[in-house]
Design an enzyme around this catalytic site. Structure first.
Site, PDB file in Angstrom:
ATOM      1  CE  LYS A 203      -3.003   2.420   3.255  1.00 21.50           C
ATOM      2  NZ  LYS A 203      -4.199   2.173   4.450  1.00 21.50           N
TER       3      LYS A 203
HETATM    4  C1  R5P Z   1      -2.358   4.552   8.528  1.00 25.86           C
HETATM    5  O1  R5P Z   1      -1.301   4.331   8.401  1.00 25.86           O
HETATM    6  C2  R5P Z   1      -3.347   3.589   7.940  1.00 25.86           C
HETATM    7  O2  R5P Z   1      -3.085   2.624   7.651  1.00 25.86           O
HETATM    8  C3  R5P Z   1      -4.798   4.200   7.461  1.00 25.86           C
HETATM    9  O3  R5P Z   1      -5.091   2.964   7.130  1.00 25.86           O
HETATM   10  C4  R5P Z   1      -4.252   4.766   6.080  1.00 25.86           C
HETATM   11  O4  R5P Z   1      -3.713   6.001   6.398  1.00 25.86           O
HETATM   12  C5  R5P Z   1      -5.397   4.926   5.401  1.00 25.86           C
HETATM   13  O5  R5P Z   1      -6.353   5.709   5.693  1.00 25.86           O
HETATM   14  P1  R5P Z   1      -6.532   7.293   4.819  1.00 25.86           P
HETATM   15  O6  R5P Z   1      -7.075   6.979   3.685  1.00 25.86           O
HETATM   16  O7  R5P Z   1      -7.487   8.060   5.826  1.00 25.86           O
HETATM   17  O8  R5P Z   1      -5.054   7.809   4.626  1.00 25.86           O
END
Ligand code: R5P
Length: 301
Positions: A203
């Site tokens: 990711k």
């Molecule tokens: C943060 O590290 C987490 O993995 C969140 O799941 C990630 O930031 C995704 O969330 P957002 O789309 O709100 O950034």
């Protein structure tokens, strides 16, 4: 008792049809064991090869984030529209119905809160508990360039070993520290390190310049992180561009659950990710869903 002689005569071996050796649909995942492939098929929709993963794990380091104060009230209605949920085991057990059919991606690293150095994470759950929760994958933060870079990378490699033993995939999450630039050069480095060290999925953030080089140089599926809340159309444009430039889906949180109409937004994101709908069309869809919902809402007295 079955009639053994009779059933033998009725057998059909289809001698003219060779057995198929079907390729697995996800990039770089053909050599994985059946259990890992099956779990990945519950995260990524085999029809589109893509995923809409709803990220709600923010509380593991920052407490009750805006929009996540009451997961039972605000998030459960979104669950049917997500392919997968990324969350902590605490929220899964306490707030998500066990009848949910989503692929589960469990946050498996943690330690420091927003009050401390975030890269100082350790592995925060056993693989045995991930299996007990029927998880498809575990997620671990990797802080390339961060203060505790090596420690976080060792968290990843240990989870990969544990995951490979259990048949559970590992999602490497590239975390960008305060001083690191989210450009293609950095993201290529961080993403590739995760994949080289065994992450089954990575990711990372979108970058407007050169994101296609980030996905091209990663041998396993890349999912785009959402990041801070944007206007809805901008978030849909970002998701569209990421998919167009090689991402295998999105893992979005705030841009969905902090939207004006979260149920409409997650469906609009789904249109972009699974159907390749253009962002303006998806935004029109979002607006019409949002207005329909308003029309249905009881009039305040
Ligand atoms: C943060 O590290 C987490 O993995 C969140 O799941 C990630 O930031 C995704 O969330 P957002 O789309 O709100 O950034």
């Amino acid at each position: 008792m079955p009639d053994v002689e009779g059933s033998t005569e009725q057998k059909e071996f289809y001698l003219d049809i060779p057995a198929k050796n079907q390729a697995f649909f996800l990039k770089g995942s053909g050599a994985l064991d059946w259990g890992v492939q099956n779990r990945l098929s519950r995260i990524f929709n085999p029809s589109s090869s893509k995923t809409v993963m709803l990220a709600i794990d923010h509380g593991y380091f920052q407490g009750p984030t805006t929009g996540l104060e009451r997961v039972d009230v605000n998030i459960v209605p979104l669950v049917p529209y997500a392919d997968a949920l990324m969350l902590t085991r605490g929220i899964l057990r306490s707030s998500i119905p066990s009848s949910s059919r989503n692929g589960i991606v469990l946050r498996a690293s943690g330690g420091p809160s927003i009050l401390k150095e975030l890269s100082n994470e350790n592995i925060a759950m056993d693989m045995e508990d991930a299996v007990r929760l029927n998880a498809c994958a575990v997620a671990v933060q990797v802080f390339v360039g961060g203060e505790f870079e090596t420690q976080s990378i060792h968290n990843l490699t240990r989870l990969v070993d544990m995951g490979n033993r259990a048949g559970v995939a590992v999602l490497g999450v590239t975390a960008v520290g305060k001083d690191l630039v989210r450009d293609a050069k950095y993201l290529r480095l961080a993403v590739r390190i995760c994949a080289e060290l065994g992450a089954h999925v990575v990711k990372t953030y979108y970058c407007p310049e050169g994101f296609e080089t980030v996905t091209a140089s990663c041998p396993v599926p890349v999912v785009m992180a959402g990041g801070k809340k944007l206007p809805e159309l901008d978030a849909l444009v970002m998701a569209f561009n990421a998919i167009d430039q090689g991402a295998s889906g999105v893992d979005m949180g705030r841009n969905i659950f902090q939207a004006d109409a979260p149920v409409a937004m997650i469906q609009a994101v789904g249109k972009v990710v699974h159907e390749g709908m253009k962002p303006q069309h998806a935004y029109d869809f979002y607006q019409s869903m949002k207005n329909e919902k308003k029309a249905e809402a009881p009039v305040a007295r």
